[in-house]
Design a protein around this motif. Structure first.
Motif, mmCIF file in Angstrom:
data_model
loop_
_atom_site.group_PDB
_atom_site.id
_atom_site.type_symbol
_atom_site.label_atom_id
_atom_site.label_comp_id
_atom_site.label_asym_id
_atom_site.label_seq_id
_atom_site.Cartn_x
_atom_site.Cartn_y
_atom_site.Cartn_z
ATOM 1 N N UNK A 198 35.659 41.156 36.788
ATOM 2 C CA UNK A 198 36.064 41.072 38.186
ATOM 3 C C UNK A 198 35.074 40.216 38.961
ATOM 4 N N UNK A 199 35.621 39.342 39.780
ATOM 5 C CA UNK A 199 34.720 38.520 40.577
ATOM 6 C C UNK A 199 35.437 38.041 41.834
ATOM 7 N N UNK A 200 34.787 37.110 42.529
ATOM 8 C CA UNK A 200 35.396 36.509 43.724
ATOM 9 C C UNK A 200 35.253 35.001 43.620
ATOM 10 N N UNK A 201 36.005 34.298 44.438
ATOM 11 C CA UNK A 201 35.853 32.847 44.470
ATOM 12 C C UNK A 201 35.113 32.436 45.739
ATOM 13 N N UNK A 202 34.950 31.149 45.907
ATOM 14 C CA UNK A 202 34.185 30.636 47.055
ATOM 15 C C UNK A 202 34.748 31.099 48.389
ATOM 16 N N UNK A 203 36.049 31.313 48.412
ATOM 17 C CA UNK A 203 36.666 31.753 49.662
ATOM 18 C C UNK A 203 36.592 33.275 49.817
ATOM 19 N N UNK A 204 36.027 33.941 48.828
ATOM 20 C CA UNK A 204 35.893 35.384 48.922
ATOM 21 C C UNK A 204 37.085 36.141 48.343
ATOM 22 N N UNK A 205 38.061 35.420 47.806
ATOM 23 C CA UNK A 205 39.224 36.087 47.234
ATOM 24 C C UNK A 205 38.883 36.646 45.853
ATOM 25 N N UNK A 206 39.495 37.735 45.513
ATOM 26 C CA UNK A 206 39.192 38.401 44.249
ATOM 27 C C UNK A 206 39.862 37.684 43.076
ATOM 28 N N UNK A 207 39.142 37.526 41.999
ATOM 29 C CA UNK A 207 39.672 36.875 40.792
ATOM 30 C C UNK A 207 39.187 37.649 39.561
ATOM 31 N N UNK A 208 39.899 37.451 38.463
ATOM 32 C CA UNK A 208 39.395 37.930 37.171
ATOM 33 C C UNK A 208 38.948 36.720 36.386
ATOM 34 N N UNK A 209 37.741 36.770 35.834
ATOM 35 C CA UNK A 209 37.135 35.554 35.309
ATOM 36 C C UNK A 209 36.787 35.699 33.833
ATOM 37 N N UNK A 239 27.153 42.206 36.776
ATOM 38 C CA UNK A 239 27.397 42.950 38.011
ATOM 39 C C UNK A 239 28.669 42.397 38.636
ATOM 40 N N UNK A 240 29.781 43.072 38.405
ATOM 41 C CA UNK A 240 31.069 42.560 38.895
ATOM 42 C C UNK A 240 31.116 42.561 40.420
ATOM 43 N N UNK A 241 31.994 41.722 40.932
ATOM 44 C CA UNK A 241 32.091 41.550 42.383
ATOM 45 C C UNK A 241 33.527 41.735 42.863
ATOM 46 N N UNK A 242 33.632 42.223 44.062
ATOM 47 C CA UNK A 242 34.913 42.312 44.766
ATOM 48 C C UNK A 242 34.730 41.739 46.170
ATOM 49 N N UNK A 243 35.819 41.487 46.820
ATOM 50 C CA UNK A 243 35.746 40.947 48.177
ATOM 51 C C UNK A 243 34.952 41.891 49.078
ATOM 52 N N UNK A 244 34.057 41.314 49.850
ATOM 53 C CA UNK A 244 33.220 42.145 50.699
ATOM 54 C C UNK A 244 33.397 41.801 52.174
ATOM 55 N N UNK A 245 32.429 42.191 52.951
ATOM 56 C CA UNK A 245 32.493 41.925 54.386
ATOM 57 C C UNK A 245 31.800 40.619 54.743
#
Lengths: 365, 365, 365, 365
Positions: C314-325, D267-273
């Motif tokens: 699980x991660x995010x992209x540059x825009x902060x959207x959630x992605x699976x990588x 350390x997985x990431x999700x959309x934050x604030x």
């Protein structure tokens, strides 16, 4: 980074303001095993200290130095106090702080002084006696220089005032012994007499005047200096330019070299002693390619006139309003005079640093 | 330590010898996001490169720069090549290395040159073209300076040759536009014409001559410079003194300030725009107490005559035996000329460093 | 400042990105007169280079080093190529840059990787192969380390992988000769066989695993290290921690020392040879009070598992959207393996620096 | 060079020996305009000072700090004492120097202590209380740390003792409030009770024991740390390793990370604030690629048992003769306890430095 430190292996960090609790320095990297007593440092400080003649500020400061660390009187080595290789902290407490004298410059900027630029940079300024920009800071340098001399026992460092206002000394009358015999550190007795009268006039006018200082190091071994950006002359230039009010530095012939032709400027060589060439001239001031040649290292620098004068000058205050400013207080009519021991100290510190640096990279002595 | 690096936050490390494989530099600390193309660096290098007129060395070097690292042409930002905040390595390959020209100085020391001192220091010397002590090293500085200019877009830096041999320019005829119109970077067309003839004579004599360079930075914000040992003027003095053959540096009035009285030297102030005072004069050369005042920063330095001349000079060889030496090869009759773009580069590097340092300690832009 | 430099007297500045034009380093402060050939540096690089077994990244890089400066093959010294005391620039050109492999991580952040933090810091990121954060940067360290070894000829530096995932080697079977005989730099042949199978499994799972590396320097003279903030162990800790993916460093017994009592941990001494005491144990790992004791210097560090794995995270992209990588591309299943020659290089650089520093302050050798 | 300094833009130089006149530090580069009173520094010093319980050395030192420079109580800003941007010198005079206690170690080397290595390095040693190698030096760090906290007001730094001897705290009972309620800075009340009994036993045995300290910084913005050799974790590792008796440092999971697989450690990431990702774990201890991620920065380090114990140990004297040594005097049975405030101070200094460095290169806040 080097806000308040200079040198690398022989590294000096100074602190303190003109009217703060104390000023001083930490000398880091001094080799161990050197005999060092506070009295020796004091002797150098006494040459610089204010109030010794009518030609320097009348502030009365004993400039008494305390060694806080880095030395140890070991009973196993006969009780002599020796450096231990750890940092040597030196402190001089301020005693004669007549701060109220400066209340009138609290909100206004002395023209030619650092008042405005400190405020522009930091937004706050210890205006008492010029704070950190005061020439008092140079006491810490002189103290550090006394330690530096211990590191380079074979090198003789001497400085002299060679010009006051437009009046240069007569070099044909140069006598190092005269330097300690007049209040100007002037190597020419006749010119020193003239300065006495001349500077009295300046002082009575409430004015001030600039000066040129020359500092000479003899016995410098060839090979000191690390090209390209640790050149001995580059470090000397920075060291001297960092002294308050200095506006120019030159090595050897300096600016005069620009007017020479190649064959005039070349310091020719003949066979010398111990494998070292003998130089027939020293236009280069003992430094070639940033490295010492074995000839005397000769540095000169120009000190501008003290900015704190009694003649009213146009200025502005903190709010930007126009004011006319007179600087009362106790000032040096020729701040260049007391720069003489400072020049020696800076030369000693730079050479000590380069001796250690050379040893570090190349080995030897 | 600073053997071959200068600057702190904008930090440049140079490498390379005159006749080695390549020379260049690593610029560390450059801020990210600045557009940077090799062509822009090349344009600065082309101003310094040799062989452009009969008044500089006839060595033919394209001085073609390659950016090895630290930039990235991101398709997300329109494909423009930007700095990334990582170190920028720049390389210039040497191509025209006629090493055999120097075989006669392999074992002898040119008077006034670094030959002897390098041997004295290191016990080994790359004698081909002067090795590391060659003026070729300054190409790396000019390349770094082109990067530095990107960091300080609001500051205009220009330099000019203001004296050749004993002949100074006429300041009343100063015209910055002239600087790029004659082979001397001279701001006074009339004097430039004179120099042409004058330097031809020097060149035909197999001699050389010194020079004085002036470099001016306009648009410098107040507040740059970190007292006491990171003073802007101390750093500028070291930077200029580190250029080959420089023997003196001055800021503003420089040595002339020594002859002034306090009331002459004080740069008076009146109310200015935007809260900043307006200075009525700039004797100080834009620096007070080691900190920029907002006035133009003015630095001058003296370059000695090239040591490599055709007139025979007395010298010694590595074994200490006496020799008479002529330096053939391809040399600049006035090495000060090509110091002009180098001066601009050093000014740019020092100011870029101080802009970042100021931002680091005090914040802002 | 030290963005991209380490060491003081033996000072290394590295540059370069994974998929840029070239990477390399400038070694400043190397003493003169040391024989140095590119082949010797190459031999060290070949130990680290990728693609040598199925257990390291399949990227094919010859990692061919060029010496750009700082050496000179003087016919007067038999034509051997020697260091000259000037900066040694080393360059390795990148050749196998399959940048398109990385297009999927252009806009997303690999969890556990530096992708996000570089963007957070600089606002721009050379995403090709991890850019500056790639393990490729360590090639420059290994090259510098080969130079460093020349400075400290009497010191033997060897490293080994002592744990992979949870599996430690059996120290009773430790044999330094085994280290070069298996693809893991493992000193225990039996465990090396086990690792082969174990890591194959990890690799086939598209996963990765951590490791512990131990590096030992024998023949270190007592006295290296400069308290308080130039302690030998502090510099070693920084050097090892600066290697990609390292999360812990210990000296001697390290964390195990916390569980000991004073009488267990004290390395007792008996009379030794040549005035030096003989230590009965080396819990301290050869360093007491930040200064070498003459015993072997022993450092261990932990390397985390490679972040680039084929298991979706699980991660995010540059825009902060959630992605699976998933990270495709060519990666080391155990990046700790290739850290072994890097560890030796860092140890060599730190010790070379401290030998010069000691010589600078205290003299000798 | 960094014998006795650490940090770059926020730069601390310490000085002083255990039984010298005074110890202290110079903090250079502190931003101007920060409110700073001696009382605030004193409060931090009081947490570290000896003699507060039977579990620390019984030496009685008030550890009274004096600010010698760098602050100014300006009546124009309401008389609050503010930093001025100039160096802040802090001094603590030594008062309780029972030097005779140490006469028995004058000529002999305590096993596990720096006695031998100081002599080996410098040839001279201030043996009184361990001289410069004494834990007293850390008082200067705590003082500097109090200044550093002013530079980073949004960051909360707390440390705790998490293991004494082989006994770790129970993390499920972690309560930061407990830390100030027991003499061990232990975050788990139950384990603290156990330590009381345990350490009493150690103390009565005349022995000592090691410890592990954990320090956590919350509110650290993403982007601090300058790859490759100014990585935040590399600087933290050096900072902690420079504390007396520290033998290991780890960030986040540290050595445990070596045993993990890539998918566990990421350390997985999700959309934050506010555009920042939210991390689902913090194995990395808040640092990725040497740059802070915005997660809490977590550092742990191991402290070895005090070397000065009452159990006789085999050793040698200066002449190399064998002796059995007991160290009387006043010592900490677990020197790790007083390392807790020191750990916080080092974290504060490193973070303050990196905040200024980041601002310098990248701009912002």
């Amino acid at each position: 980074m080097s806000h308040n430190s200079f040198g690398h292996l022989f590294r000096v960090t100074t602190f303190g303001e003109s009217h703060g609790v104390a000023l001083g320095c930490v000398v880091d990297g001094c080799p161990p095993g050197l005999a060092l007593e506070a009295e020796e440092i004091q002797a150098e400080l006494d040459r610089r200290k204010p109030g010794q003649s009518r030609f320097t500020t009348q502030r009365r400061e004993p400039d008494q130095v305390k060694i806080l660390s880095g030395v140890f009187a070991d009973d196993r080595t006969g009780g002599r106090q020796l450096t231990t290789g750890t940092p040597i902290a030196l402190m001089i407490e301020n005693t004669d702080q007549r701060s109220k004298d400066y209340s009138d410059i609290r909100d206004s900027y002395r023209p030619g002084h650092a008042d405005y630029t400190y405020d522009a940079k930091y937004g706050i300024r210890d205006y008492r006696g010029g704070g950190r920009s005061s020439a008092r800071e140079t006491a810490a340098r002189v103290a550090a220089g006394a330690v530096a001399r211990k590191v380079i026992p074979g090198i003789t460092i001497r400085a002299a005032l060679v010009q006051m206002g437009p009046h240069a000394v007569d070099r044909s009358r140069w006598d190092w012994d005269q330097v300690e015999r007049n209040p100007f550190f002037c190597p020419d007795a006749e010119t020193a007499s003239f300065y006495e009268e001349y500077l009295d006039g300046i002082r009575k006018d409430g004015s001030s005047v600039g000066a040129v200082i020359e500092v000479v190091a003899e016995g410098v071994p060839p090979g000191l200096g690390a090209p390209i950006y640790g050149k001995l002359d580059a470090d000397l230039a920075a060291a001297m330019m960092s002294i308050n009010a200095v506006k120019g530095v030159e090595i050897g012939d300096g600016f005069a070299a620009a007017a020479l032709r190649g064959e005039e400027n070349a310091d020719e060589m003949r066979a010398g002693n111990g494998g070292r060439p003998r130089f027939l001239a020293n236009h280069a001031g003992g430094i070639l390619g940033g490295i010492s040649s074995g000839e005397p290292v000769v540095v000169r620098f120009a000190v501008k006139p003290t900015s704190s004068i009694l003649t009213p000058r146009q200025s502005v205050d903190r709010q930007g309003a126009e004011v006319d400013l007179i600087t009362k207080g106790r000032h040096d009519p020729c701040v260049g005079i007391r720069a003489v021991p400072v020049a020696e100290a800076m030369m000693a510190c730079v050479l000590a640093d380069h001796v250690l640096r050379h040893r570090g990279q190349v080995g030897g002595g």
